[in-house]
Write a protein that holds these residues in place. Sequence first.
Motif, PDB file in Angstrom:
ATOM      1  N   GLU B 186       4.048  14.428  21.602  1.00 33.52           N
ATOM      2  CA  GLU B 186       4.686  13.329  20.882  1.00 33.52           C
ATOM      3  C   GLU B 186       5.389  13.863  19.632  1.00 33.52           C
ATOM      4  O   GLU B 186       4.912  14.786  18.979  1.00 33.52           O
ATOM      5  CB  GLU B 186       3.655  12.291  20.435  1.00 33.52           C
ATOM      6  CG  GLU B 186       2.834  11.689  21.539  1.00 33.52           C
ATOM      7  CD  GLU B 186       1.518  12.416  21.752  1.00 33.52           C
ATOM      8  OE1 GLU B 186       1.551  13.651  21.977  1.00 33.52           O
ATOM      9  OE2 GLU B 186       0.482  11.750  21.702  1.00 33.52           O
ATOM     10  N   THR B 409      -3.858   9.056  15.140  1.00 41.15           N
ATOM     11  CA  THR B 409      -3.959   8.445  16.467  1.00 41.15           C
ATOM     12  C   THR B 409      -3.677   6.951  16.389  1.00 41.15           C
ATOM     13  O   THR B 409      -4.437   6.129  16.911  1.00 41.15           O
ATOM     14  CB  THR B 409      -5.347   8.697  17.109  1.00 41.15           C
ATOM     15  OG1 THR B 409      -6.371   8.198  16.218  1.00 41.15           O
ATOM     16  CG2 THR B 409      -5.603  10.161  17.367  1.00 41.15           C
ATOM     17  N   ASP B 411      -1.549   5.259  17.903  1.00 39.79           N
ATOM     18  CA  ASP B 411      -1.271   4.655  19.203  1.00 39.79           C
ATOM     19  C   ASP B 411      -2.515   4.026  19.837  1.00 39.79           C
ATOM     20  O   ASP B 411      -2.407   3.085  20.618  1.00 39.79           O
ATOM     21  CB  ASP B 411      -0.707   5.704  20.168  1.00 39.79           C
ATOM     22  CG  ASP B 411       0.694   6.136  19.769  1.00 39.79           C
ATOM     23  OD1 ASP B 411       1.281   5.469  18.901  1.00 39.79           O
ATOM     24  OD2 ASP B 411       1.190   7.138  20.319  1.00 39.79           O
ATOM     25  N   ALA B 414      -2.784   0.576  18.039  1.00 35.27           N
ATOM     26  CA  ALA B 414      -1.553  -0.205  17.852  1.00 35.27           C
ATOM     27  C   ALA B 414      -1.449  -1.422  18.779  1.00 35.27           C
ATOM     28  O   ALA B 414      -1.096  -2.517  18.319  1.00 35.27           O
ATOM     29  CB  ALA B 414      -0.327   0.700  18.000  1.00 35.27           C
TER      30      ALA B 414
END
Lengths: 436, 436
Positions: B186, B409, B411, B414
Amino acid sequence: MAVQSVESSTTSAASSNSAASGAFGPAVALSCRECGERFELGPIFACEVCFGPLEVAYELPAGDPEGLRRRIEAGPNSIWRYAPLLPVPADVADLPSLNPGLTKLVKADNLARELGVTGELHIKDDSGNPTHSFKDRVVAIAVQAARTFGFTTLSCSSTGNLAGAVGAAAARAGFRSCVFIPHDLEAGKVVMAAVYGGELVGIEGTYDDVNRFCSELIGDPVGEGWGFVNVNLRPYYGEGSKTLAYEICEQLGWRLPDQIVIPIASGSQLTKIDKGLKELIAIGLVEDKPYKIFGAQAEGCSPVSTAFKAGHDVVRPQKPQTIAKSLAIGNPADGPYVLDIARRTGGAVEDVNDEQIVDAIKLLARTEGIFAETAGGVTVGVTRKLIEDGLLDPSLTTVVLNTGDGLKTLDAVAPTTGPSAIIRPTLDSFREAGLA
Amino acid sequence: MAVQSVESSTTSAASSNSAASGAFGPAVALSCRECGERFELGPIFACEVCFGPLEVAYELPAGDPEGLRRRIEAGPNSIWRYAPLLPVPADVADLPSLNPGLTKLVKADNLARELGVTGELHIKDDSGNPTHSFKDRVVAIAVQAARTFGFTTLSCSSTGNLAGAVGAAAARAGFRSCVFIPHDLEAGKVVMAAVYGGELVGIEGTYDDVNRFCSELIGDPVGEGWGFVNVNLRPYYGEGSKTLAYEICEQLGWRLPDQIVIPIASGSQLTKIDKGLKELIAIGLVEDKPYKIFGAQAEGCSPVSTAFKAGHDVVRPQKPQTIAKSLAIGNPADGPYVLDIARRTGGAVEDVNDEQIVDAIKLLARTEGIFAETAGGVTVGVTRKLIEDGLLDPSLTTVVLNTGDGLKTLDAVAPTTGPSAIIRPTLDSFREAGLA
């Protein structure tokens, strides 16, 4: 509710009880920075006489600096070691908080070489705070005041660091929180603000609209019992920044730096660091000698440096347009005070553009292994510029503040930060890339 | 180059000189964890006799625990206060490093209430390290070894935390760095790894391909002078995790916890914490009493907990599929040792699924204001499960590790973390949202 002396005329039972029981430690009143009128310690922020901003006034411990120094050094590894100098109760370290502070003062010899600094250069790295910005310091003091005033909800308007700091501090201290943000914030920032489980309210409008709404809310019955850390708790909140001055001096071996470079958003932090340094001198914890305070802004939001360079006393508002979003306050409340301090101490206020900010973030990362947010790029970039311009003396002891964490502003460096090479997993491919 | 005793047979001038000048402090040899064969301190990691993993053996200070305790307490606010127990020179705190460690041990009363813990519950929050994960501890020790061995390049393979830790530590300590990552990481992780200015090489392949390539490189002339922190410096690197044990006990007032919950990736951290606790007992810095060690894994990568529950001594590799990427090692090198320790101490190894990990991250954030990375969600989630299953005694003193930072982290949380409401900037709109 202006009062002549601290002992007289109590109009608020809550605050007088608290003062009596030592809830505010050495703090004795709020005083107007414009007209000097004094008020009882309470959840107020503007002078009833002249509408000037209020700040906390103290009767600080006197007469035994050595004893105080020993007491501080034996205290907790947090801002609470300075409880005798803050508007907090003596047992504050036993109350639930995030215990921010005592972040690293990093002796930056590699950076010094790059900048041509021959004296000591230090980075005060506040990315080490619990939510990775200096905001944990100011919020921690506001939480204590909120507790004393009987508030049950902690609130603020924010576009970033403050939202997380308030959410986290409220969670730990057992307050409800309700934080207001513009509805179109980046997804990552929304997650950081929401993860602590408080209410997070997106406002359809700009950050200015959010602020206007919060001012309305505070005057409405709906806002009863709400402590807005940066509005009705602002006088207490601001005092948290004094701890940066205390820590810097203690970490230098109870010594004043010769020069400090501080970022300017509202300007509050810079004025409170100056206040803290003056207190240490007055108490006798450090030797009384001159120091210079330098303010750092982004060119895209430089109302204070513009006024400084033009020799003005008045700060003309600007519309911010910079990657240094945590400093993007176009109409800084403490701007005039910053000008006073920079001029009084022989410092300056300077600004750098976005490209210089990014370069400075990378310079700090590659020399000292510190990944700063854009505000840290501003202070390091301005330091370089001040040296080039002969305004900052590279032979003296200088402290540069990094107030936040690069992980929160990845977008600033992302376009120019990537792999040196992409290779196949073979030695030949590696050799071809020329990195061996 | 197996040796009978530390004093005899020196085959490497560098390492024998270093040992002589105290470059490794109380460390006296490398010893094989399988066959016990001892080797001179050097950049080696596997036993020449049985290919078992090597670890550092010490002659620890004995006879004056009170004196040692005072010396530690008077030391720096970093892992270097424990220099007398680490393979580093006595003056290590004067050498440039990120000075990791002495992170907060947070008494988690709010979380305890939610989990039904009636004893003391503490979170050891290693997100407070310089690059916000426990990796700064292990890399700091590896850097010292690299310096002693005369390496000029620091390297590793990584998919996250380690890349940043190596890049930052190398920058500060004046090493070149070259870090290898899968090419399709990423964007945010690439920025974190690249910002410190070292070489960052994307490998076209999986993480396994990256590792295979690094093993090749280390045996090739191209890799001469390269210290791979988690390969040829691994015995030293691993010792950094002992400092977690030291800090926990010191922060508890020189007291062993009754129970510790530790995440398992390779398993190295858990085994070194056990080693550290045993050392403190042997030296007499803490009272000798039983403690239980619990391992925590994600269900999607649970080779050790699967073996533990099945009563096996052998750990069967798995293909990882979990949001807890920092723990996603399907074939953990120290798995069998972890099983031994959990069984010997009366602990257990347990796992939680991705949904439970996310719930636990949010639980910790909303109760204590700590935003953990997924690995912290694993330990908190496993703690909850162990209590429910009656394996962890809620009336005792328990320490749960959070080894990383939620900002890395985002994600994971989220999709389920957002605003409570979106409103217009009016009091009416706010009232309608039902949050007043």
